[in-house]
Design an enzyme around this catalytic site. Sequence first.
Site, PDB file in Angstrom:
ATOM      1  N   ASP A  93      91.503  51.108  -4.912  1.00  0.00           N
ATOM      2  CA  ASP A  93      93.015  51.689  -4.740  1.00  0.00           C
ATOM      3  C   ASP A  93      93.552  52.887  -4.931  1.00  0.00           C
ATOM      4  O   ASP A  93      93.485  53.740  -4.506  1.00  0.00           O
ATOM      5  CB  ASP A  93      93.844  50.046  -5.151  1.00  0.00           C
TER       6      ASP A  93
ATOM      7  N   HIS B 220      92.462  47.078  -8.297  1.00  0.00           N
ATOM      8  CA  HIS B 220      93.055  48.113  -8.303  1.00  0.00           C
ATOM      9  C   HIS B 220      92.387  49.894  -8.515  1.00  0.00           C
ATOM     10  O   HIS B 220      92.391  50.929  -7.889  1.00  0.00           O
ATOM     11  CB  HIS B 220      93.834  48.156  -9.195  1.00  0.00           C
TER      12      HIS B 220
END
Length: 113
Positions: free
Chosen positions: A82, A79
Amino acid sequence: MEEHLENEEIIMSLIMNGGNARSLAMSAIESASAGDFEKAKNDLKEGGAAISQAHQTQTELIQEEIRGNGTKISLLMVHAQDHMMNAMTVMDMAEQFIRLYEENAKLKELVTK
């Protein structure tokens, strides 16, 4: 346990800095759209500082992995990466949007004269 906490802090730093950079890039686009190019460029500069901090943290993680002290890959780490990549893309796009809005404003000025 202490190492796990440190990794989470590092990951959260990536998420925070990436998120801040993306938000500032979006603010820069909105400011440019409204004709406030000074604010747009300031937001972009602040966003650049945030993404630089995130990139520095990422570089440190990579260097640690090269030394054999790799970080456990977790959903939170994915995450964070990202967030960083998204922020970098939006920052690049914001630069182009600001340039286009500035050119558009100059053309409007010429047409109205």
